[in-house]
Scaffold this active site. Sequence first.
Site, PDB file in Angstrom:
ATOM      1  N   CYS A  42       0.824  -1.214   0.000  1.00  0.00           N
ATOM      2  CA  CYS A  42       0.000   0.000   0.000  1.00  0.00           C
ATOM      3  C   CYS A  42       0.855   1.260   0.000  1.00  0.00           C
ATOM      4  CB  CYS A  42      -0.933   0.003   1.203  1.00  0.00           C
ATOM      5  SG  CYS A  42      -1.895   1.520   1.371  1.00  0.00           S
ATOM      6  N   HIS A 440     -28.700  17.478   0.292  1.00  0.00           N
ATOM      7  CA  HIS A 440     -28.767  17.861  -1.127  1.00  0.00           C
ATOM      8  C   HIS A 440     -27.854  19.072  -1.341  1.00  0.00           C
ATOM      9  CE1 HIS A 440     -30.472  18.717  -5.080  1.00  0.00           C
ATOM     10  NE2 HIS A 440     -30.504  19.996  -4.696  1.00  0.00           N
TER      11      HIS A 440
END
Length: 458
Positions: A42, A440
């Site tokens: 990684c 939203h």
Amino acid sequence: MSRSFDAIIVGAGQAGPALAARLTAAGKTVAIIERHLVGGTCVNTGCKPTKTLVASAYAAHLARRGAEYGVGVGQVSIDMPVVAARARKVILDSRKGNEDWLASMPGLELIRGHARFVGPRRIEVNGETLEAPQVFLNVGGRARVPDFPGLDEVDYLTNSTIIPLESLPSHLVVVGGSYIGLEFAQMYRRFGCEVTVVEMGPRLIGREDEDVSAEVRSFLEDEGITVRTGACCITVHKDPAGVRVGVDCSEGAPQVVGSHVLLAVGRRPNTDDLGLDAAGIATDEHGYIEVDDHLKTSADGVWAMGDCNGKGAFTHTAWNDYEIVAANLFDGEERKVSDRIPGYALYVDPPLGRVGMTETQARQSGRPLLVSKRMMTRVGRAVEKGETRGFMKMVADAETKQILGAAILGVGGDEVVHGVLDMMNAKADIGTYQWAVPIHPTVSELIPTLIGDLKAAD
């Protein structure tokens, strides 16, 4: 010469250092043996540097699209030494962070060298023998190099050796149309290279649903990447231009000539030179260490974590392996690998976030299903960002109302999918998520709508 410890950890990838921290915090003496680079795949050749390169490629791609947003940026150029330097800094900073962490642990000794078993829970390294009642293997994996005819004639790249490149290939041929190969293919196309992807299977990322595979191929081809599938007989030979790859596909030219070739045809575990037989540690036919649900090997007092055990090929599964072992050893818990819900991402742009079963797998299970799908063209945030490729898809059990899996292929898909992953881990039914009140404008706000659109599968 022989020395004893309370525990020995072989490999300083993702799981090893974290487990060392728990062991030393409990007052244990610990040896952690690393023959190459602290941090494992990684940190050094995987997530850290590749996502840094992906970010540079995305910046170039977005700059070329500037006019679409009313932004003038002029001619876009790639300074590859700077791109490579960014990735190198991320690697070195992360590696040093891991090394400093290990150095801060009382009772821990970091030993640089090649570990090899010489008996049960007895390991030889640098000419001395170490022994401990508990041994933990975290040795990771490496790129698989296939036995292609002619491969020994050419210089080829792998996911490790392509990272430090400071010059751009004129034409990169990527052999392997799956997760690693596609990330590098799109990355180098956005850096300005000609790119061809060669895949032996009939389609890209064959473990995914066909609609996911087709959509990924579509947007990669729209960026100018050539895709050759069904390459049933791959050969590699020198060519005046660099390398000649024989593809033997049912369509198109029988050969692809490029300047460089990247092999991205899978991984193999680093278990072939550990002397596992001397310790009575069993492996499968691919070399992966066999473990039970608690990550114990066939040898008493030995556990295997991370890529070498074949239970996951990701940083997050390696970390979860550490969590399972630590919870069972120190916290009196009964955590198991089989409790883990599979989740991962493909870091092309737009990314694919995946959790649980594919639709294909769910249909093969024979249970009654609910399925829904929503194109990203119907997601407000994607429209506002001008990134509308892809779709969101979910599959649920019609009787239990439990989510079985989801694929979020679209802007933010690698982040959005975690909402579904969390619900699946909580074993919440679809009604719980459907009546959430999301923010939203986001991509995540459409997950309750996706649930509301679930219909009985055909």
